[in-house]
Design an enzyme around this catalytic site. Structure first.
Site, PDB file in Angstrom:
ATOM      1  N   THR A  12       7.513  14.836 -15.766  1.00 45.60           N
ATOM      2  CA  THR A  12       8.222  14.485 -14.533  1.00 45.60           C
ATOM      3  C   THR A  12       7.296  13.916 -13.466  1.00 45.60           C
ATOM      4  O   THR A  12       7.716  13.740 -12.319  1.00 45.60           O
ATOM      5  CB  THR A  12       8.957  15.721 -13.971  1.00 45.60           C
ATOM      6  OG1 THR A  12       8.017  16.783 -13.843  1.00 45.60           O
ATOM      7  CG2 THR A  12      10.089  16.153 -14.880  1.00 45.60           C
ATOM      8  N   LEU A  14       4.174  13.697 -10.700  1.00 44.80           N
ATOM      9  CA  LEU A  14       3.675  14.639  -9.689  1.00 44.80           C
ATOM     10  C   LEU A  14       4.800  15.031  -8.741  1.00 44.80           C
ATOM     11  O   LEU A  14       4.835  14.639  -7.580  1.00 44.80           O
ATOM     12  CB  LEU A  14       2.504  14.024  -8.912  1.00 44.80           C
ATOM     13  CG  LEU A  14       1.204  13.845  -9.681  1.00 44.80           C
ATOM     14  CD1 LEU A  14       0.128  13.250  -8.794  1.00 44.80           C
ATOM     15  CD2 LEU A  14       0.735  15.157 -10.283  1.00 44.80           C
ATOM     16  N   HIS A  15       5.736  15.839  -9.236  1.00 40.82           N
ATOM     17  CA  HIS A  15       6.792  16.380  -8.374  1.00 40.82           C
ATOM     18  C   HIS A  15       6.234  17.610  -7.667  1.00 40.82           C
ATOM     19  O   HIS A  15       5.044  17.891  -7.736  1.00 40.82           O
ATOM     20  CB  HIS A  15       8.079  16.663  -9.167  1.00 40.82           C
ATOM     21  CG  HIS A  15       7.932  17.733 -10.194  1.00 40.82           C
ATOM     22  ND1 HIS A  15       8.115  19.059  -9.906  1.00 40.82           N
ATOM     23  CD2 HIS A  15       7.598  17.679 -11.503  1.00 40.82           C
ATOM     24  CE1 HIS A  15       7.900  19.783 -11.004  1.00 40.82           C
ATOM     25  NE2 HIS A  15       7.589  18.964 -11.988  1.00 40.82           N
ATOM     26  N   LEU A  16       7.075  18.379  -6.992  1.00 41.66           N
ATOM     27  CA  LEU A  16       6.602  19.432  -6.088  1.00 41.66           C
ATOM     28  C   LEU A  16       5.681  20.472  -6.730  1.00 41.66           C
ATOM     29  O   LEU A  16       4.619  20.777  -6.201  1.00 41.66           O
ATOM     30  CB  LEU A  16       7.797  20.128  -5.428  1.00 41.66           C
ATOM     31  CG  LEU A  16       7.449  21.096  -4.301  1.00 41.66           C
ATOM     32  CD1 LEU A  16       6.629  20.411  -3.221  1.00 41.66           C
ATOM     33  CD2 LEU A  16       8.705  21.688  -3.709  1.00 41.66           C
ATOM     34  N   ALA A  19       2.306  18.967  -7.858  1.00 40.73           N
ATOM     35  CA  ALA A  19       1.612  18.502  -6.651  1.00 40.73           C
ATOM     36  C   ALA A  19       0.995  19.690  -5.919  1.00 40.73           C
ATOM     37  O   ALA A  19      -0.141  19.621  -5.439  1.00 40.73           O
ATOM     38  CB  ALA A  19       2.582  17.753  -5.733  1.00 40.73           C
TER      39      ALA A  19
END
Length: 87
Positions: A12, A14-16, A19
């Site tokens: 997916t 660098l989602h939350l 990150a």
């Protein structure tokens, strides 16, 4: 200053969650840690900056570390990314 290119492996990008993991890793070091993606530069110690870069799976980023512990910081951040940032 040291730098290295690395490909994001997370499905997916660098989602939350990844990150946040990247930021936690970067915050352990005194050096300035940034990365470039396309034409933008992001601060690896800022979740909002990392999210704002909109990095997806398969994208290549170049990480830059500048400071007293730059070599250790670069090695640790690259290893975290290559290990999938906890995913």
């Amino acid at each position: 200053m040291v730098s290295q290119k690395v490909v994001i492996k997370n499905p997916t990008g660098l989602h939350l969650r990844p990150a946040g993991t990247l930021c936690k890793e970067a915050m352990q070091f005194k050096s300035l840690i940034t990365f470039t993606f396309r034409e933008s530069t992001a601060n690896a110690k800022s979740v909002l900056s990392v999210l704002g870069a909109c990095v997806k799976c398969g994208d290549e980023i170049e990480i830059f570390c500048d400071g007293a512990d730059e070599k250790e910081a670069l090695a640790a951040v690259v290893k975290a990314i290559e290990d999938g940032l906890g995913e």
